[in-house]
Design a protein around this motif. Structure first.
Motif, PDB file in Angstrom:
ATOM      1  N   LEU A  31      12.479  -5.790   3.720  1.00 54.75           N
ATOM      2  CA  LEU A  31      11.745  -6.364   4.848  1.00 54.75           C
ATOM      3  C   LEU A  31      11.316  -7.757   4.458  1.00 54.75           C
ATOM      4  O   LEU A  31      10.646  -7.949   3.450  1.00 54.75           O
ATOM      5  CB  LEU A  31      10.486  -5.560   5.155  1.00 54.75           C
ATOM      6  N   ALA A  32      11.694  -8.723   5.281  1.00 52.47           N
ATOM      7  CA  ALA A  32      11.293 -10.107   5.014  1.00 52.47           C
ATOM      8  C   ALA A  32      10.396 -10.594   6.127  1.00 52.47           C
ATOM      9  O   ALA A  32      10.740 -10.485   7.304  1.00 52.47           O
ATOM     10  CB  ALA A  32      12.526 -10.991   4.892  1.00 52.47           C
ATOM     11  N   LEU A  33       9.240 -11.110   5.749  1.00 47.53           N
ATOM     12  CA  LEU A  33       8.364 -11.774   6.703  1.00 47.53           C
ATOM     13  C   LEU A  33       8.483 -13.279   6.472  1.00 47.53           C
ATOM     14  O   LEU A  33       9.253 -13.717   5.608  1.00 47.53           O
ATOM     15  CB  LEU A  33       6.921 -11.297   6.527  1.00 47.53           C
ATOM     16  N   ARG A  34       7.751 -14.049   7.242  1.00 44.64           N
ATOM     17  CA  ARG A  34       7.820 -15.505   7.084  1.00 44.64           C
ATOM     18  C   ARG A  34       6.419 -16.073   6.947  1.00 44.64           C
ATOM     19  O   ARG A  34       6.016 -16.940   7.703  1.00 44.64           O
ATOM     20  CB  ARG A  34       8.466 -16.130   8.322  1.00 44.64           C
ATOM     21  N   ARG A  35       5.692 -15.516   5.987  1.00 44.51           N
ATOM     22  CA  ARG A  35       4.293 -15.892   5.860  1.00 44.51           C
ATOM     23  C   ARG A  35       3.995 -16.589   4.541  1.00 44.51           C
ATOM     24  O   ARG A  35       2.987 -17.278   4.425  1.00 44.51           O
ATOM     25  CB  ARG A  35       3.417 -14.638   5.949  1.00 44.51           C
ATOM     26  N   GLY A  36       4.836 -16.346   3.537  1.00 42.92           N
ATOM     27  CA  GLY A  36       4.528 -16.935   2.233  1.00 42.92           C
ATOM     28  C   GLY A  36       5.452 -16.403   1.153  1.00 42.92           C
ATOM     29  O   GLY A  36       6.571 -15.975   1.452  1.00 42.92           O
ATOM     30  N   ALA A  63      13.998  -9.046  16.805  1.00 44.97           N
ATOM     31  CA  ALA A  63      14.912  -8.490  17.806  1.00 44.97           C
ATOM     32  C   ALA A  63      16.021  -7.690  17.124  1.00 44.97           C
ATOM     33  O   ALA A  63      16.423  -7.997  15.999  1.00 44.97           O
ATOM     34  CB  ALA A  63      15.510  -9.613  18.650  1.00 44.97           C
ATOM     35  N   PRO A  64      16.507  -6.661  17.804  1.00 49.91           N
ATOM     36  CA  PRO A  64      17.557  -5.834  17.216  1.00 49.91           C
ATOM     37  C   PRO A  64      18.878  -6.598  17.104  1.00 49.91           C
ATOM     38  O   PRO A  64      19.168  -7.460  17.927  1.00 49.91           O
ATOM     39  CB  PRO A  64      17.692  -4.659  18.188  1.00 49.91           C
ATOM     40  N   THR A  65      19.666  -6.286  16.081  1.00 55.57           N
ATOM     41  CA  THR A  65      20.995  -6.887  15.931  1.00 55.57           C
ATOM     42  C   THR A  65      22.047  -5.869  16.380  1.00 55.57           C
ATOM     43  O   THR A  65      21.748  -4.695  16.546  1.00 55.57           O
ATOM     44  CB  THR A  65      21.285  -7.260  14.478  1.00 55.57           C
ATOM     45  N   ALA A  66      23.254  -6.339  16.538  1.00 54.85           N
ATOM     46  CA  ALA A  66      24.356  -5.436  16.892  1.00 54.85           C
ATOM     47  C   ALA A  66      25.062  -5.031  15.607  1.00 54.85           C
ATOM     48  O   ALA A  66      26.039  -5.652  15.198  1.00 54.85           O
ATOM     49  CB  ALA A  66      25.320  -6.142  17.838  1.00 54.85           C
ATOM     50  N   PHE A  67      24.559  -3.999  14.939  1.00 57.63           N
ATOM     51  CA  PHE A  67      25.170  -3.576  13.678  1.00 57.63           C
ATOM     52  C   PHE A  67      25.986  -2.306  13.923  1.00 57.63           C
ATOM     53  O   PHE A  67      25.835  -1.641  14.949  1.00 57.63           O
ATOM     54  CB  PHE A  67      24.103  -3.368  12.601  1.00 57.63           C
ATOM     55  N   ASP A  68      26.811  -1.980  12.944  1.00 56.36           N
ATOM     56  CA  ASP A  68      27.670  -0.796  13.047  1.00 56.36           C
ATOM     57  C   ASP A  68      26.899   0.418  12.525  1.00 56.36           C
ATOM     58  O   ASP A  68      26.860   0.687  11.329  1.00 56.36           O
ATOM     59  CB  ASP A  68      28.945  -1.029  12.238  1.00 56.36           C
ATOM     60  N   ALA A  69      26.250   1.145  13.445  1.00 56.90           N
ATOM     61  CA  ALA A  69      25.378   2.251  13.044  1.00 56.90           C
ATOM     62  C   ALA A  69      26.158   3.361  12.343  1.00 56.90           C
ATOM     63  O   ALA A  69      25.665   3.974  11.394  1.00 56.90           O
ATOM     64  CB  ALA A  69      24.642   2.807  14.265  1.00 56.90           C
ATOM     65  N   ALA A  70      27.368   3.613  12.791  1.00 66.94           N
ATOM     66  CA  ALA A  70      28.150   4.699  12.189  1.00 66.94           C
ATOM     67  C   ALA A  70      28.495   4.373  10.740  1.00 66.94           C
ATOM     68  O   ALA A  70      28.416   5.231   9.852  1.00 66.94           O
ATOM     69  CB  ALA A  70      29.424   4.932  13.001  1.00 66.94           C
ATOM     70  N   ALA A  71      28.863   3.107  10.491  1.00 66.48           N
ATOM     71  CA  ALA A  71      29.206   2.714   9.120  1.00 66.48           C
ATOM     72  C   ALA A  71      27.976   2.763   8.222  1.00 66.48           C
ATOM     73  O   ALA A  71      28.045   3.228   7.074  1.00 66.48           O
ATOM     74  CB  ALA A  71      29.805   1.300   9.120  1.00 66.48           C
ATOM     75  N   LEU A  72      26.834   2.298   8.761  1.00 66.30           N
ATOM     76  CA  LEU A  72      25.610   2.320   7.960  1.00 66.30           C
ATOM     77  C   LEU A  72      25.213   3.754   7.645  1.00 66.30           C
ATOM     78  O   LEU A  72      24.824   4.086   6.519  1.00 66.30           O
ATOM     79  CB  LEU A  72      24.491   1.589   8.717  1.00 66.30           C
ATOM     80  N   SER A  73      25.323   4.631   8.622  1.00 70.25           N
ATOM     81  CA  SER A  73      25.005   6.043   8.409  1.00 70.25           C
ATOM     82  C   SER A  73      25.933   6.664   7.368  1.00 70.25           C
ATOM     83  O   SER A  73      25.491   7.419   6.492  1.00 70.25           O
ATOM     84  CB  SER A  73      25.103   6.803   9.730  1.00 70.25           C
ATOM     85  N   ASN A 128      20.388  -1.258   3.144  1.00 71.14           N
ATOM     86  CA  ASN A 128      21.583  -1.355   2.284  1.00 71.14           C
ATOM     87  C   ASN A 128      22.355  -2.652   2.551  1.00 71.14           C
ATOM     88  O   ASN A 128      23.585  -2.664   2.625  1.00 71.14           O
ATOM     89  CB  ASN A 128      22.490  -0.137   2.476  1.00 71.14           C
ATOM     90  N   GLY A 129      21.595  -3.738   2.712  1.00 70.01           N
ATOM     91  CA  GLY A 129      22.213  -5.044   2.865  1.00 70.01           C
ATOM     92  C   GLY A 129      22.629  -5.408   4.283  1.00 70.01           C
ATOM     93  O   GLY A 129      23.013  -6.547   4.541  1.00 70.01           O
ATOM     94  N   VAL A 130      22.537  -4.453   5.198  1.00 71.22           N
ATOM     95  CA  VAL A 130      22.929  -4.730   6.589  1.00 71.22           C
ATOM     96  C   VAL A 130      21.703  -5.135   7.398  1.00 71.22           C
ATOM     97  O   VAL A 130      20.716  -4.390   7.441  1.00 71.22           O
ATOM     98  CB  VAL A 130      23.569  -3.470   7.232  1.00 71.22           C
ATOM     99  N   CYS A 131      21.767  -6.291   8.015  1.00 70.49           N
ATOM    100  CA  CYS A 131      20.633  -6.754   8.823  1.00 70.49           C
ATOM    101  C   CYS A 131      20.616  -5.988  10.142  1.00 70.49           C
ATOM    102  O   CYS A 131      21.565  -6.049  10.928  1.00 70.49           O
ATOM    103  CB  CYS A 131      20.729  -8.253   9.090  1.00 70.49           C
ATOM    104  N   VAL A 132      19.530  -5.235  10.381  1.00 70.34           N
ATOM    105  CA  VAL A 132      19.443  -4.419  11.594  1.00 70.34           C
ATOM    106  C   VAL A 132      18.411  -4.967  12.576  1.00 70.34           C
ATOM    107  O   VAL A 132      18.372  -4.556  13.745  1.00 70.34           O
ATOM    108  CB  VAL A 132      19.099  -2.948  11.253  1.00 70.34           C
ATOM    109  N   TYR A 133      17.555  -5.879  12.096  1.00 74.77           N
ATOM    110  CA  TYR A 133      16.459  -6.405  12.922  1.00 74.77           C
ATOM    111  C   TYR A 133      16.204  -7.807  12.410  1.00 74.77           C
ATOM    112  O   TYR A 133      15.976  -8.003  11.216  1.00 74.77           O
ATOM    113  CB  TYR A 133      15.232  -5.513  12.721  1.00 74.77           C
ATOM    114  N   GLU A 134      16.308  -8.790  13.295  1.00 76.58           N
ATOM    115  CA  GLU A 134      16.229 -10.169  12.819  1.00 76.58           C
ATOM    116  C   GLU A 134      15.227 -10.949  13.664  1.00 76.58           C
ATOM    117  O   GLU A 134      15.396 -11.087  14.870  1.00 76.58           O
ATOM    118  CB  GLU A 134      17.606 -10.832  12.903  1.00 76.58           C
ATOM    119  N   ALA A 135      14.194 -11.431  13.004  1.00 75.38           N
ATOM    120  CA  ALA A 135      13.175 -12.242  13.670  1.00 75.38           C
ATOM    121  C   ALA A 135      12.683 -11.559  14.952  1.00 75.38           C
ATOM    122  O   ALA A 135      12.575 -12.177  16.002  1.00 75.38           O
ATOM    123  CB  ALA A 135      13.707 -13.645  13.948  1.00 75.38           C
TER     124      ALA A 135
END
Lengths: 400, 400
Positions: free
Chosen positions: B371-376, B348-358, B339-346
């Motif tokens: 999900l974004a990869l960096r292959r093409g 590694a985990p990010t410090a997101f607000d889990a309660a707000a996302l839930s 839902n637009g919140v980055c939870v995992y970046e390259a």
């Protein structure tokens, strides 16, 4: 399966387990297996591209002939944790090595639990400091370890086997955890096999691969391959006893296979929320891989699993799952038996007693599905469980 | 999506629908689409090896330039029914042909419902005798048809589109059914598209294939490919009007694609027991097939679907599902947004607000995973729904 009174502890191993505070529940969550001397060791691991830091650590070390310990934690998978996760896996091994008196590369690590959180290293290290000095070879310590490695399993899973023939004697003790996130891509959970059979890594690795292929790779709870799947085998006496050869080695390989198969069956039977244990026999395929492809689709179909949960002999879901496995059979080649009752024969429905079959499904926890094709001799036996509302409840609210 | 007041009926079609007594519930279960003259027609079908008799019948006839009717029944799939099932499909076409005044090979048939039971042909034939004479071009007849093709769907799924430009005008009316046994191997349900756009079968077939590829093949409820998946398109005026070319044909192809995509979204949103509609965007892959492989594993993971049901931002399940899709990416290539919140970046985990996302997951029916990869440049948009206890209840007791 063995209770703690009946298990035989292989020579040369001690263990300790307890509560390190990693699990929010406060339950047992840390176990250490310590070998008195260097062990022959082999391992198999998840094929998931996203694999846990401990998996990468162990992969880099095995097979080996000088492993001294395995550290296992539940409650945190140390998966998808980036560079810090890798550092934490290594730091775990280093602290255990310091306490044991060996090199970090002689310590294997395994983790299971929630993905994406960093290990609480202060708790892990304090736990190791407390546990390793009191590692013991008594049965209750191993029993405690079999409990400390669990997450949502409802009971520990242990197999103890012994061999004695013509003056050669050895034993094997295996334990596993796994009740969900189980799909058959390599090993699919955590399992640890300790033995005092004198087997070198060069023999141990292929024996383990063969056993895993016909056991943990024939198991699926919901088809989701874990990030942490790890099966490790340690032999404590490879360096001190004549190495097994010929019939003895074959007997040992059979014990490893038997232990893995028993653990795989226990895991399927203990699948999260399961009310039925399902054995799927696929036969008459061109080869084993064809049979495996069909077995997996049947085992992983939510529609098949819910039908069995409801004691509903809705066999069309089973033959249709077989139909999308990528095997180019014709319907006329296919027959299906549910609990021994033929419901579909050579591509056409039979007149079976649906009420009686349903009553049988309702009464018994064990279900057997047998699909026979007419293409060749390829066959497989595969295990799964049903899909229940309880599975949904358990998994809808796991981290929150 | 259109209500019956707003739909435009393409010229040259009449329909009728009603209760033939095939469904045990006694609900509407038979629909007939009748063309006034020969139609250009194309179709796509399930890739399941176990496919229904009507699928085999239609496959043998399409593409064609002289189709006069489609007969659809719900409540019985006529799948896994052997030689008698094939005979019953043909007999259905023959009776309709007799009533319409054409050849049996000009009548397409489609079935949906329980697998492995023979069609009650007396009821089917009596239904056709009653329905075909009162086929009508009014909107309420098409509305009734959209209801008669349903099984466990909670509502009809209809799209109506019109085109008018420089004196060229045509319309397209599409309807579908599908709420389970939906996996993306070709078309994955029943869908019928009627149009008065003048398009020959040689254009119609590739236009339909393209549209299906990006719509129904980007849809999964539980990954179980049906035995009966059928998408049919009929053009009523190919023989009487100048055939579309150039921009007009492109506009028509866009309409077909748009209609199929709308229906696919409706089906995912109406997945059995679903409380969330999930859009999965996979991007940065080497090609579209890589993206599709990852999207499917995410969409079909019971662990991902239950987590979303529980409003649990347990994102490790999503990246681990991507990890076993057979795409050889490295974790460090992967980032994930819920839902637009980055939870995992390259990796590694990010410090997101889990309660707000839930809280957001709890409040909204629509969920987006990116999900974004960096292959093409390869990307796909895929649709699914969550897995609920209600799905289990609905499917544990379907035939009994």
């Amino acid at each position: 399966m063995a209770d703690s009174d009946a298990i035989a502890i292989p020579h040369g191993f001690r263990t300790a387990a307890g509560k390190a505070g990693i699990k929010p529940s406060g339950g047992p969550d840390l176990a250490v297996f310590v070998a008195d001397g260097p062990c022959a060791a082999a391992g198999t691991f998840t094929t998931n591209r996203v694999c846990a830091a401990p998996v990468k650590w162990c992969r880099g070390l095995l097979p080996a002939d000088d492993i001294r310990a395995i550290v296992v934690n539940a409650g945190n998978a140390n998966a998808a944790t980036g560079a810090q996760g890798a550092a934490n896996a290594e730091r775990t091994a280093a602290r255990a090595a310091e306490l044991i008196g060996c090199e970090p590369r002689q310590v294997l690590v395994a983790s299971t639990g929630v993905i994406g959180h960093q290990l609480p290293m202060d708790k892990v290290e304090a736990g190791l400091d407390r546990l390793i000095p009191r590692a013991s070879a008594d049965a209750s310590s191993f029993d405690e370890a079999s409990r400390a490695i669990l997450t949502t399993d409802t009971h520990p899973k242990v197999v103890s086997l012994s061999y004695s023939e013509g003056g050669v004697a050895f034993s094997l003790l295996a334990m596993a955890k796994g009740a969900a996130m189980i799909g058959p891509r390599m090993a699919t959970m955590l399992a640890f096999i300790l033995t005092d059979a004198p087997v070198w890594p060069s023999d141990l690795q292929p024996i383990l691969l063969d056993a895993v292929e016909d056991s943990f790779n024939c198991l699926s709870v919901e088809g989701h391959a874990s990030t942490n799947d790890t099966v490790l085998i340690l032999s404590s006496t490879a360096s001190t006893a004549p190495t097994l050869r010929g019939e003895e080695l074959t007997a040992f390989a059979g014990m490893v296979r038997s232990a893995c198969e028993s653990l795989a069956r226990m895991m399927a039977a203990d699948g999260e929320g399961a009310t039925h244990f399902i054995t799927i026999d696929i036969e008459g395929c061109r080869d084993r891989e064809e049979a495996r492809a069909i077995a997996r689709e049947v085992a992983e179909s939510a529609l098949v699993k819910t039908a069995i949960h409801g004691a509903d002999p809705n066999w069309g879901r089973i033959v249709s799952a077989a139909g999308y496995a990528g095997v180019d059979f014709d319907e006329g080649e296919l027959s299906l038996w549910i609990n021994g009752v033929c419901v579909y024969e050579a591509g056409a429905p039979t007149a079976f007693d649906a009420a009686a079959l349903s009553a049988g499904l309702k009464a018994e926890r064990d279900v057997t599905l047998r699909l026979a094709l007419r293409r060749g001799e390829g066959r497989i036996r595969f295990w799964t469980c049903d899909l229940t509302a309880e599975y949904v409840h358990l998994n809808a609210d796991y981290t929150t």
